[in-house]
Design a protein around this motif. Structure first.
Motif, short mmCIF file in Angstrom:
data_model
loop_
_atom_site.label_atom_id
_atom_site.label_comp_id
_atom_site.label_asym_id
_atom_site.label_seq_id
_atom_site.Cartn_x
_atom_site.Cartn_y
_atom_site.Cartn_z
N GLN A 34 50.00 16.14 39.95
CA GLN A 34 49.94 17.34 39.12
C GLN A 34 48.54 17.92 38.99
O GLN A 34 48.33 19.10 39.22
N GLY A 35 47.59 17.10 38.61
CA GLY A 35 46.23 17.58 38.35
C GLY A 35 45.47 17.91 39.61
O GLY A 35 45.64 17.26 40.64
N PRO A 36 44.62 18.93 39.55
CA PRO A 36 43.82 19.29 40.73
C PRO A 36 42.71 18.26 40.98
O PRO A 36 42.18 17.67 40.06
N LEU A 37 42.38 18.06 42.26
CA LEU A 37 41.28 17.16 42.60
C LEU A 37 39.92 17.82 42.41
O LEU A 37 38.96 17.18 42.03
N PHE A 38 39.85 19.13 42.68
CA PHE A 38 38.56 19.80 42.71
C PHE A 38 38.43 20.85 41.61
O PHE A 38 39.37 21.56 41.31
N SER A 39 37.21 20.94 41.06
CA SER A 39 36.92 22.00 40.10
C SER A 39 36.49 23.28 40.83
O SER A 39 36.69 24.37 40.33
N ARG A 40 35.88 23.11 41.98
CA ARG A 40 35.53 24.20 42.90
C ARG A 40 35.36 23.58 44.28
O ARG A 40 35.61 22.39 44.46
N TRP A 41 34.91 24.36 45.26
CA TRP A 41 34.84 23.86 46.61
C TRP A 41 34.03 22.57 46.68
O TRP A 41 32.85 22.54 46.28
N ALA A 42 34.65 21.50 47.15
CA ALA A 42 34.02 20.20 47.37
C ALA A 42 33.35 19.62 46.12
O ALA A 42 32.42 18.82 46.23
N ARG A 43 33.81 20.00 44.94
CA ARG A 43 33.30 19.42 43.70
C ARG A 43 34.48 18.71 43.03
O ARG A 43 35.33 19.33 42.42
N LEU A 44 34.51 17.39 43.21
CA LEU A 44 35.61 16.58 42.70
C LEU A 44 35.54 16.51 41.17
O LEU A 44 34.46 16.30 40.60
N HIS A 45 36.70 16.70 40.52
CA HIS A 45 36.76 16.48 39.07
C HIS A 45 36.42 15.02 38.77
O HIS A 45 36.59 14.15 39.61
#
Length: 138
Positions: A34-45
């Motif tokens: 469900q949750g996204p891995l990235f907050s923006r390009w190549a920036r892992l949460h």
């Protein structure tokens, strides 16, 4: 006589490895999907917003994704080199003019994919080792 399986029954027996890799290739949490891995390009949460799974538990946790990215990028560069060398009669200047931007663009584009795949590898390693925080949700 064979009966048709319901989609939910088929999902219950689905291979956790396949589910996990399908999720991360969509850039979603390997545990819940469900949750996204990235907050923006190549920036892992730091962690999943839905299930709380921590993506990076220690400094250097993404070192494997760097090696994966480097290996795949070098294989891509070798393929580009071979294709140009065997498929054209270009000189070295034109070959570099075409191949360098192509390889650099590929490296840049592949980085989030390598990070996603490495997140899956680490997560599945934790599942196999029965770590308490890694509980697959199929």
């Amino acid at each position: 006589m064979r009966t048709a399986r319901s989609p939910s029954a088929a999902r219950g027996r689905e291979n956790p490895w396949r589910v996990c890799f399908r999720r991360v290739l969509r850039h979603r949490c390997p545990q819940c999907g469900q949750g996204p891995l990235f907050s923006r390009w190549a920036r892992l949460h730091e962690r999943c917003r839905v299930c709380g799974l921590i993506y990076r538990r220690e400094p250097g946790a993404e070192l494997g994704s760097m090696y994966l990215s480097a290996t795949v990028s070098q294989l891509f560069a070798a393929g580009v080199f071979l294709a140009i060398w065997l498929g054209t009669d270009w000189g070295w200047q034109l070959s570099l003019l075409v191949s360098v931007p192509l390889v650099v663009s590929f490296c840049y584009a592949f980085l989030p994919w390598s990070m996603s795949l490495w997140t899956a590898v680490e997560y599945l390693h934790d599942v196999v080792n029965r770590e308490w925080w890694a509980r697959p949700r199929l």
